[in-house]
Design a protein around this motif. Structure first.
Motif, mmCIF file in Angstrom:
data_model
loop_
_atom_site.group_PDB
_atom_site.id
_atom_site.type_symbol
_atom_site.label_atom_id
_atom_site.label_comp_id
_atom_site.label_asym_id
_atom_site.label_seq_id
_atom_site.Cartn_x
_atom_site.Cartn_y
_atom_site.Cartn_z
ATOM 1 N N GLN A 1 27.331 141.185 128.570
ATOM 2 C CA GLN A 1 26.861 141.214 129.949
ATOM 3 C C GLN A 1 27.944 140.655 130.879
ATOM 4 O OE1 GLN A 1 24.502 142.637 131.409
ATOM 5 N NE2 GLN A 1 23.298 141.385 132.814
ATOM 6 N N GLY B 1 27.567 142.845 134.212
ATOM 7 C CA GLY B 1 26.145 143.080 134.419
ATOM 8 C C GLY B 1 25.648 144.460 134.067
ATOM 9 N N GLN C 1 16.953 133.249 128.236
ATOM 10 C CA GLN C 1 16.309 132.635 129.390
ATOM 11 C C GLN C 1 16.601 131.140 129.453
ATOM 12 O OE1 GLN C 1 14.935 134.449 131.658
ATOM 13 N NE2 GLN C 1 14.288 132.769 132.985
ATOM 14 N N GLN D 1 19.907 130.660 130.880
ATOM 15 C CA GLN D 1 19.952 131.039 132.285
ATOM 16 C C GLN D 1 19.331 129.981 133.187
ATOM 17 O OE1 GLN D 1 21.646 133.693 132.839
ATOM 18 N NE2 GLN D 1 21.443 133.894 135.051
ATOM 19 N N THR D 2 18.288 129.342 132.710
ATOM 20 C CA THR D 2 17.536 128.405 133.564
ATOM 21 C C THR D 2 17.830 126.941 133.280
ATOM 22 O OG1 THR D 2 15.664 128.322 132.027
ATOM 23 C CG2 THR D 2 15.654 130.071 133.710
ATOM 24 N N PRO E 1 24.256 129.506 132.697
ATOM 25 C CA PRO E 1 23.760 130.724 133.336
ATOM 26 C C PRO E 1 24.819 131.833 133.355
ATOM 27 C CG PRO E 1 23.281 128.784 134.668
ATOM 28 C CD PRO E 1 24.214 128.337 133.592
ATOM 29 N N ASN E 2 24.373 133.039 133.096
ATOM 30 C CA ASN E 2 25.267 134.191 133.193
ATOM 31 C C ASN E 2 25.298 134.633 134.655
ATOM 32 O OD1 ASN E 2 26.323 136.956 133.047
ATOM 33 N ND2 ASN E 2 26.017 136.772 130.841
ATOM 34 N N TYR F 1 25.803 137.326 135.942
ATOM 35 C CA TYR F 1 25.272 138.675 136.131
ATOM 36 C C TYR F 1 23.814 138.799 135.695
ATOM 37 C CZ TYR F 1 30.185 139.656 136.768
ATOM 38 O OH TYR F 1 31.483 139.643 137.214
ATOM 39 N N GLY F 2 23.207 137.672 135.378
ATOM 40 C CA GLY F 2 21.803 137.689 135.004
ATOM 41 C C GLY F 2 21.592 137.933 133.523
#
Length: 336
Positions: A76, A81, A122, A125-126, A150-151, A153-154
């Motif tokens: 990713q 992304g 997740q 990411q969080t 966190p990435n 690009y989500g």
């Protein structure tokens, strides 16, 4: 409708092949876990292409969910992304005798595997504490030195390949999308696949609008009789291979041809591959694949699968002319 095709080059020719596909108007590339690793080719082209990238599929059961999550995170990032993690279970002989891993309750294992990967991604990411406790795997330790954070690009989507109703319901209940197996037919997709998707979504309290269905289809593309004969020959061999496998018997049953599976299985055990292909007539080719000009194939794909956003197209045993692939991409883009 967007077009994804297989990144089918040798590892030392990947960049050139990706550039060729880009010039032809293709929208995405996927890798198959066959003779080469499923992740490495995408890592090789990700920094140099703007095409979407996907594993289709990475075989999950011999892997740890953490391995899959790390690969998905890094791809990713490398692709800025544009990566989707496609996972699949494979079948028992391959898991036990090719991968040397354990096989049991594949749908339950795959559902848990998907949930574990999504939980790990997740948590990164969080920043929330990792606390996944399943029946088959547990992930509760993630010290800062092993957490990529966190990435930018989500979180990449996680999709699951499925054929039977149990695995399809599992995909609908746990994954971000379904990869419809390429050995399929319009009737099987309509009567078996989509009802299982809707059932799985309902059981999980999810909505179809938040779930992606990506059909995969074998295509025999050509504009002359000679081109179509060559394409059909390649497709015929892959259909025979799929149809010899007990896991694909439900598709044959829907089409009223369950008798084919034991015949093909017997021939496969004798390595009589040419004889297997001879049992697949042109009607069967047209049932399990799309056949015709690029425009005809695009129309048939739209008729079979309805309003989907993208499709993965295979050209087994042959390579379509570059202009035909470009025409197919343009025809699919025109499908509303």
């Amino acid at each position: 409708m967007l077009l994804d095709v297989q990144l089918d080059a040798r590892p030392d020719q990947l960049a050139a092949r990706a550039a060729e596909f880009t010039a032809l108007g293709v929208d995405g590339l996927f890798t198959f876990e066959g003779a080469h690793d499923v992740f490495v080719p995408l890592a090789a082209v990700a920094p140099t292409t703007d095409l979407d990238l996907m594993t289709n599929v990475a075989v999950a059961l011999p892997r740890s969910p953490l391995h899959a999550a790390h690969a998905a995170y890094d791809l990713q990032l490398l692709s800025r992304g544009r990566f989707r993690l496609g996972l699949g279970s494979q079948i028992r002989p391959h898991i036990e005798h090719r991968y040397g891993a354990q096989w049991s309750r594949p749908a339950a294992r795959m559902g848990e595997f998907v949930s574990a990967v999504k939980t790990i991604l997740q948590a990164w990411q969080t920043g929330e504490r990792l606390n996944f406790r399943g029946e088959f795997t547990r992930h509760t330790l993630m010290p800062p030195a092993f957490d990529p954070g966190p990435n930018p690009y989500g979180v990449p989507p996680v999709l699951l390949g499925a054929l039977g109703p149990l695995m399809t319901r599992t995909a609908a209940a746990t994954a971000d999308g379904l990869l419809v197996m390429p050995f399929n037919s319009a009737r099987h997709f309509r009567d078996r696949t989509m009802p299982a998707v809707l059932d799985g979504l309902e059981r999980a309290g999810r909505d179809l609008a938040d779930f992606t269905v990506i059909p995969q289809v074998m295509a025999a593309v050509g504009r002359t009789g000679a081109e179509l004969d060559r394409a059909r020959a390649g497709v015929r061999k892959l259909i025979a291979f799929y149809a010899s496998t007990p896991a694909y018997l439900p598709v044959l049953e829907v089409e009223g041809r369950p008798d084919l599976q034991p015949l093909l299985d017997t021939l496969a055990k004798r390595a009589a591959f040419e004889e297997m292909a001879e049992l697949i007539d042109d009607d069967l080719v047209s049932t399990f694949a799309v056949v015709g000009t690029p425009e005809e194939c695009a129309t048939e794909i739209a008729v079979r699968f309805g309003p989907v956003d993208r499709v993965c197209v295979y050209f087994p045993g042959y390579t379509p002319a570059p202009e035909h692939l470009a025409d197919l991409a343009r025809a699919l883009h025109a499908v509303s």
